[in-house]
Scaffold this motif. Structure first.
Motif, PDB file in Angstrom:
ATOM      1  N   ALA A  61       0.835  -1.201   0.000  1.00 39.10           N
ATOM      2  CA  ALA A  61       0.000   0.000   0.000  1.00 39.10           C
ATOM      3  C   ALA A  61       0.869   1.251   0.000  1.00 39.10           C
ATOM      4  O   ALA A  61       0.573   2.227  -0.708  1.00 39.10           O
ATOM      5  CB  ALA A  61      -0.922   0.004   1.207  1.00 39.10           C
ATOM      6  N   ARG A  64       2.195   1.749  -3.500  1.00 35.27           N
ATOM      7  CA  ARG A  64       1.163   2.313  -4.374  1.00 35.27           C
ATOM      8  C   ARG A  64       1.004   3.814  -4.150  1.00 35.27           C
ATOM      9  O   ARG A  64       0.844   4.573  -5.091  1.00 35.27           O
ATOM     10  CB  ARG A  64      -0.175   1.603  -4.157  1.00 35.27           C
ATOM     11  N   LYS A  65       1.072   4.257  -2.891  1.00 38.29           N
ATOM     12  CA  LYS A  65       0.950   5.692  -2.597  1.00 38.29           C
ATOM     13  C   LYS A  65       2.146   6.466  -3.147  1.00 38.29           C
ATOM     14  O   LYS A  65       1.985   7.540  -3.726  1.00 38.29           O
ATOM     15  CB  LYS A  65       0.838   5.924  -1.084  1.00 38.29           C
ATOM     16  N   ALA A  68       2.012   6.767  -6.977  1.00 39.44           N
ATOM     17  CA  ALA A  68       0.731   7.227  -7.548  1.00 39.44           C
ATOM     18  C   ALA A  68       1.025   8.150  -8.732  1.00 39.44           C
ATOM     19  O   ALA A  68       1.817   9.073  -8.649  1.00 39.44           O
ATOM     20  CB  ALA A  68      -0.092   7.948  -6.487  1.00 39.44           C
ATOM     21  N   SER A  72      -0.127   2.619 -13.117  1.00 41.62           N
ATOM     22  CA  SER A  72      -1.543   2.340 -12.842  1.00 41.62           C
ATOM     23  C   SER A  72      -1.603   1.106 -11.946  1.00 41.62           C
ATOM     24  O   SER A  72      -0.615   0.383 -11.789  1.00 41.62           O
ATOM     25  CB  SER A  72      -2.294   2.070 -14.144  1.00 41.62           C
ATOM     26  N   ASN A  73      -2.756   0.855 -11.363  1.00 37.92           N
ATOM     27  CA  ASN A  73      -2.917  -0.350 -10.540  1.00 37.92           C
ATOM     28  C   ASN A  73      -2.678  -1.604 -11.370  1.00 37.92           C
ATOM     29  O   ASN A  73      -2.121  -2.586 -10.884  1.00 37.92           O
ATOM     30  CB  ASN A  73      -4.301  -0.389  -9.898  1.00 37.92           C
ATOM     31  N   ASP A  74      -3.079  -1.585 -12.639  1.00 33.90           N
ATOM     32  CA  ASP A  74      -2.839  -2.739 -13.513  1.00 33.90           C
ATOM     33  C   ASP A  74      -1.344  -2.961 -13.734  1.00 33.90           C
ATOM     34  O   ASP A  74      -0.869  -4.096 -13.748  1.00 33.90           O
ATOM     35  CB  ASP A  74      -3.543  -2.552 -14.861  1.00 33.90           C
ATOM     36  N   ILE A  76       1.083  -2.148 -11.669  1.00 34.91           N
ATOM     37  CA  ILE A  76       1.633  -2.691 -10.422  1.00 34.91           C
ATOM     38  C   ILE A  76       1.268  -4.159 -10.275  1.00 34.91           C
ATOM     39  O   ILE A  76       2.106  -4.984  -9.904  1.00 34.91           O
ATOM     40  CB  ILE A  76       1.145  -1.867  -9.212  1.00 34.91           C
ATOM     41  N   ASP A  77       0.025  -4.513 -10.606  1.00 37.54           N
ATOM     42  CA  ASP A  77      -0.376  -5.922 -10.546  1.00 37.54           C
ATOM     43  C   ASP A  77       0.469  -6.765 -11.488  1.00 37.54           C
ATOM     44  O   ASP A  77       0.874  -7.878 -11.141  1.00 37.54           O
ATOM     45  CB  ASP A  77      -1.858  -6.080 -10.891  1.00 37.54           C
TER      46      ASP A  77
END
Length: 101
Positions: A61, A64-65, A68, A72-74, A76-77
């Motif tokens: 988390a 991710r911060k 930012a 994108s979240n994708d 990172i995934d």
């Protein structure tokens, strides 16, 4: 839950400090909304020592911060899943060679 108004906590602090030491946290409220907690030093130390143990999910988390707008979240995934995908591909390639006619 033991909740007291903030003005009462101010006027009777020694009493509520003793209560926190013997009976547990004392919640302090303002206009019927909890705004603080009075803890014994022992309880505080327990909380402080467990807080230093950061889980993998907490670190993810935080990553991710910090990133930012960069990823994108994708994205990172995909970064975290890339090793799994590579292993799956490798294993399927090995089995393809074994079962090849």
């Amino acid at each position: 839950m033991n909740a007291i108004p903030i003005f009462e906590a101010k006027n009777k602090l020694p009493l509520f400090m003793h209560q926190a030491e013997t009976s547990g946290p004392v919640f302090i409220s303002r206009r019927n909304k909890t705004v603080g907690v009075l803890l014994s030093f022992e309880e505080y130390q327990k909380l402080a020592s467990t807080k230093s143990k950061v889980s993998f999910l907490d670190k993810a988390a935080e990553f991710r911060k910090k990133t930012a707008g960069l990823f994108s979240n994708d994205d990172i995934d995909q970064i975290f899943n890339s090793k799994e995908k590579q292993n799956d591909t490798y294993e399927s390639d090995v089995f393809d060679e074994v079962f090849k006619d």
